[in-house]
Design a protein around this motif. Structure first.
Motif, mmCIF file in Angstrom:
data_model
loop_
_atom_site.group_PDB
_atom_site.id
_atom_site.type_symbol
_atom_site.label_atom_id
_atom_site.label_comp_id
_atom_site.label_asym_id
_atom_site.label_seq_id
_atom_site.Cartn_x
_atom_site.Cartn_y
_atom_site.Cartn_z
ATOM 1 N N VAL A 179 0.837 -1.205 0.000
ATOM 2 C CA VAL A 179 0.000 0.000 0.000
ATOM 3 C C VAL A 179 0.871 1.254 0.000
ATOM 4 N N PHE A 180 1.933 1.240 0.794
ATOM 5 C CA PHE A 180 2.826 2.390 0.866
ATOM 6 C C PHE A 180 3.507 2.647 -0.480
ATOM 7 N N CYS A 181 4.036 1.597 -1.103
ATOM 8 C CA CYS A 181 4.684 1.744 -2.409
ATOM 9 C C CYS A 181 3.682 2.169 -3.481
ATOM 10 N N LEU A 182 2.481 1.598 -3.426
ATOM 11 C CA LEU A 182 1.451 1.966 -4.390
ATOM 12 C C LEU A 182 1.127 3.448 -4.293
ATOM 13 N N LEU A 183 1.022 3.946 -3.079
ATOM 14 C CA LEU A 183 0.746 5.360 -2.876
ATOM 15 C C LEU A 183 1.893 6.226 -3.401
ATOM 16 N N ILE A 184 3.106 5.843 -3.088
ATOM 17 C CA ILE A 184 4.265 6.634 -3.541
ATOM 18 C C ILE A 184 4.366 6.630 -5.063
ATOM 19 N N PHE A 185 4.258 5.440 -5.680
ATOM 20 C CA PHE A 185 4.359 5.371 -7.134
ATOM 21 C C PHE A 185 3.203 6.077 -7.824
ATOM 22 N N TYR A 186 2.027 6.022 -7.222
ATOM 23 C CA TYR A 186 0.890 6.723 -7.814
ATOM 24 C C TYR A 186 1.101 8.234 -7.743
ATOM 25 N N LEU A 187 1.653 8.706 -6.619
ATOM 26 C CA LEU A 187 1.914 10.142 -6.488
ATOM 27 C C LEU A 187 3.029 10.601 -7.434
ATOM 28 N N LEU A 188 3.917 9.676 -7.809
ATOM 29 C CA LEU A 188 4.983 10.008 -8.758
ATOM 30 C C LEU A 188 4.567 9.781 -10.206
ATOM 31 N N ASN A 189 3.267 9.567 -10.428
ATOM 32 C CA ASN A 189 2.669 9.408 -11.759
ATOM 33 C C ASN A 189 3.193 8.194 -12.529
ATOM 34 N N PHE A 190 3.341 7.065 -11.843
ATOM 35 C CA PHE A 190 3.709 5.837 -12.525
ATOM 36 C C PHE A 190 2.489 5.141 -13.123
ATOM 37 N N ASN A 191 1.290 5.559 -12.760
ATOM 38 C CA ASN A 191 0.019 5.044 -13.268
ATOM 39 C C ASN A 191 -0.133 3.543 -13.052
ATOM 40 N N GLU A 192 -0.456 2.772 -14.108
ATOM 41 C CA GLU A 192 -0.763 1.346 -13.917
ATOM 42 C C GLU A 192 0.465 0.508 -13.580
ATOM 43 N N ILE A 193 1.641 0.956 -13.913
ATOM 44 C CA ILE A 193 2.854 0.207 -13.587
ATOM 45 C C ILE A 193 3.153 0.270 -12.094
ATOM 46 N N SER A 194 2.529 1.190 -11.390
ATOM 47 C CA SER A 194 2.765 1.307 -9.952
ATOM 48 C C SER A 194 2.324 0.054 -9.212
ATOM 49 N N ILE A 195 1.296 -0.629 -9.688
ATOM 50 C CA ILE A 195 0.842 -1.868 -9.044
ATOM 51 C C ILE A 195 1.903 -2.951 -9.207
ATOM 52 N N VAL A 196 2.489 -3.046 -10.370
ATOM 53 C CA VAL A 196 3.505 -4.065 -10.631
ATOM 54 C C VAL A 196 4.733 -3.816 -9.759
ATOM 55 N N TYR A 197 5.210 -2.595 -9.718
ATOM 56 C CA TYR A 197 6.364 -2.270 -8.877
ATOM 57 C C TYR A 197 6.053 -2.503 -7.396
ATOM 58 N N SER A 198 4.851 -2.197 -6.973
ATOM 59 C CA SER A 198 4.469 -2.403 -5.575
ATOM 60 C C SER A 198 4.463 -3.880 -5.213
ATOM 61 N N ILE A 199 4.012 -4.727 -6.121
ATOM 62 C CA ILE A 199 4.034 -6.172 -5.879
ATOM 63 C C ILE A 199 5.472 -6.657 -5.734
ATOM 64 N N VAL A 200 6.354 -6.174 -6.583
ATOM 65 C CA VAL A 200 7.758 -6.584 -6.527
ATOM 66 C C VAL A 200 8.389 -6.148 -5.209
ATOM 67 N N PHE A 201 8.207 -4.896 -4.827
ATOM 68 C CA PHE A 201 8.807 -4.408 -3.590
ATOM 69 C C PHE A 201 8.225 -5.089 -2.352
ATOM 70 N N SER A 202 6.936 -5.363 -2.354
ATOM 71 C CA SER A 202 6.349 -6.026 -1.190
ATOM 72 C C SER A 202 6.813 -7.477 -1.083
ATOM 73 N N SER A 203 6.988 -8.158 -2.195
ATOM 74 C CA SER A 203 7.474 -9.538 -2.121
ATOM 75 C C SER A 203 8.932 -9.585 -1.679
ATOM 76 N N ILE A 204 9.738 -8.630 -2.097
ATOM 77 C CA ILE A 204 11.123 -8.564 -1.638
ATOM 78 C C ILE A 204 11.178 -8.241 -0.143
ATOM 79 N N THR A 205 10.327 -7.345 0.312
ATOM 80 C CA THR A 205 10.279 -6.999 1.722
ATOM 81 C C THR A 205 9.860 -8.196 2.573
#
Length: 99
Positions: free
Chosen positions: A58-84
């Motif tokens: 949720v935190f990464c999704l919010l940050i990436f959405y605020l940085l205008n990553f749009n739909e790719i923000s979900i993919v990056y958030s999944i990657v970062f959460s699985s690594i965490t």
């Protein structure tokens, strides 16, 4: 392969799949670590690690959405959460290891 199997409008999805492949070894390793943690009867720890992963998502999704990553923000958030979750499970399992 995706462009061969699916219509043209799925062509960009290969980019997303390539990013998600990065998370695959971490997801598999986390599953093994969860099995080892549960074998030592630390069931609440696996729940807390998954909760940490959800909060990270949720935190990464919010940050990436605020940085205008749009739909790719979900993919990056999944990657970062699985690594965490992998690192949290790895260090927790390392702390309770008895062999």
């Amino acid at each position: 392969l995706i462009s061969f199997l699916f219509p043209k409008n799925y062509e960009m999805s290969s980019y997303y799949v390539n990013i998600l492949v990065i998370a695959l070894p971490f997801v598999v390793s986390t599953s093994v670590l969860f099995s080892q943690i549960k074998a030592q009867e630390h069931f609440k720890a696996t729940f807390l690690i998954r909760l940490i992963g959800l909060i990270t998502f949720v935190f990464c999704l919010l940050i990436f959405y605020l940085l205008n990553f749009n739909e790719i923000s979900i993919v990056y958030s999944i990657v970062f959460s699985s690594i965490t979750m992998f690192f949290a499970a790895f260090f927790y399992e390392k702390g309770i290891r008895t062999y």
